[in-house]
Design an enzyme around this catalytic site. Structure first.
Site, short mmCIF file in Angstrom:
data_model
loop_
_atom_site.label_atom_id
_atom_site.label_comp_id
_atom_site.label_asym_id
_atom_site.label_seq_id
_atom_site.Cartn_x
_atom_site.Cartn_y
_atom_site.Cartn_z
N SER A 148 -35.50 -29.14 -31.80
CA SER A 148 -34.13 -29.07 -31.31
C SER A 148 -34.04 -29.71 -29.92
O SER A 148 -34.39 -30.87 -29.75
CB SER A 148 -33.66 -27.61 -31.31
OG SER A 148 -32.26 -27.53 -31.14
N GLU A 243 -28.35 -30.24 -41.62
CA GLU A 243 -28.12 -30.10 -40.18
C GLU A 243 -27.00 -31.01 -39.67
O GLU A 243 -26.90 -32.18 -40.07
CB GLU A 243 -29.39 -30.46 -39.42
CG GLU A 243 -30.57 -29.56 -39.68
CD GLU A 243 -31.67 -29.77 -38.67
OE1 GLU A 243 -31.37 -29.74 -37.46
OE2 GLU A 243 -32.83 -29.98 -39.09
N HIS A 273 -31.52 -26.02 -39.66
CA HIS A 273 -32.04 -26.38 -38.35
C HIS A 273 -33.32 -25.61 -38.05
O HIS A 273 -33.38 -24.39 -38.21
CB HIS A 273 -30.97 -26.07 -37.30
CG HIS A 273 -31.31 -26.49 -35.91
ND1 HIS A 273 -31.49 -27.80 -35.57
CD2 HIS A 273 -31.48 -25.77 -34.76
CE1 HIS A 273 -31.75 -27.88 -34.27
NE2 HIS A 273 -31.77 -26.66 -33.76
#
Length: 303
Positions: A148, A243, A273
């Site tokens: 991320s 995502e 995610h």
């Protein structure tokens, strides 16, 4: 399409809990404390010791698998939108990587927004990379990995290190990476609702917290989609097909290829995610880690 395992569905369930709780927190610290439960998704790798350390002025944690090779290191950056997550939430995840590779992992607890805006995070990451080099670890024996926001850091750290004249690491491994501070990728719309955590408004808010009042969303050390990626080491990206950040990885991979970088991108259909957080429990997560490990070991000279 193959139905996701029950174990990996727990990642999506966790994201739903995060979203439901987001309006109830009385403070940022309360939100961060709640988010620490993220670590519960990941099984203990077993046979891994953890030692907290100061790495060039940055709070960090070593993950030390039993019998690992000391002179190979993965430098790890946790996710959490730059404002949350910690070396504790990701201790077990990167412990799994280190154990499977047979090396040490240095997990950074970099400064978080909004108290510390860009470039604090990438400066911390480069300071830790410099510290590893100062410890006598060869750059060709270091790989950078992050998920991320940490996935973005895995690229921008290499870019800032290049700018400072430091030797390049062996490899870069962004997971569900966030690169786009303008929040203009098509998947922001096409995967809206499929992604159980993120949406355009949330990502814009996180970008604002990260950049602060004076930061530019086109700063290449914040948004590597605006960077010249020439000379970067091999890059291997993993991203879930559901995502909103899917396009971030697609666009980075395209840019890297145009710059002559050796790049590989795997898209996992139906995955959420950072689904790798179910490491040790979900077959999909373990499959992702296995692919990374098989790819990076030769680059670290461990094949």
């Amino acid at each position: 399409m193959t139905k996701p395992s029950k174990q990996v569905e727990e990642v999506g369930n966790w994201w739903l809990k995060i979203v439901a709780a987001s309006t109830k927190h009385e403070s940022l610290d309360a939100a961060r404390d709640f988010g620490e439960n993220w670590a519960a998704l990941t099984a203990e790798p077993g046979g891994v010791d953890y030692i907290e350390v100061d790495s060039g002025g940055v709070i960090s944690m070593w993950a030390l698998p039993k019998g690992c090779i000391d002179d190979r290191v993965i430098l790890c950056f946790h996710g959490g939108g730059f404002f949350s997550g910690s070396m504790y939430t990701h201790r077990k995840l990167y412990g799994h990587f280190a154990k499977a590779i047979g090396c040490r992992a240095l997990i950074l607890h970099y400064r978080r927004s909004p108290e510390h805006v860009h470039p604090a995070q990438v400066n911390d990451a480069v300071a830790a990379y410099q510290w590893l080099l100062d410890q006598g670890i060869r750059s060709s024996h270091i790989a950078l990995i992050g998920d991320s926001a940490g996935g973005g850091l895995s690229i921008t750290t290499a870019l800032l290190a290049r700018h400072k004249g430091l030797p390049m690491p062996a490899a870069l491994m962004p997971i569900s990476a966030w690169f786009d501070m303008e929040v203009i990728g098509e998947s922001m719309d096409t995967n809206h609702g499929k992604d159980l955590l993120l949406n355009k408004e949330w990502v814009k808010a996180m970008a604002g917290m990260f950049l602060g009042e004076n930061g530019s969303p086109k700063d290449p050390y914040a948004n590597p989609l605006y960077a010249d990626l020439t000379g970067l080491p091999p890059v291997y990206l993993h991203v879930g097909g559901d995502e909103v950040l899917l396009d971030d990885s697609l666009r980075l991979a395209e840019s890297a290829r145009k710059c002559g970088v050796d790049v590989r991108l795997d898209i996992f259909p139906g995955m959420q995610h950072s689904f790798q957080m179910a490491a040790g429990r979900a077959p999909e997560s373990n499959d992702s880690i296995t692919r990374f490990v098989e790819w990076v070991k030769p680059k670290l000279g461990l094949d």
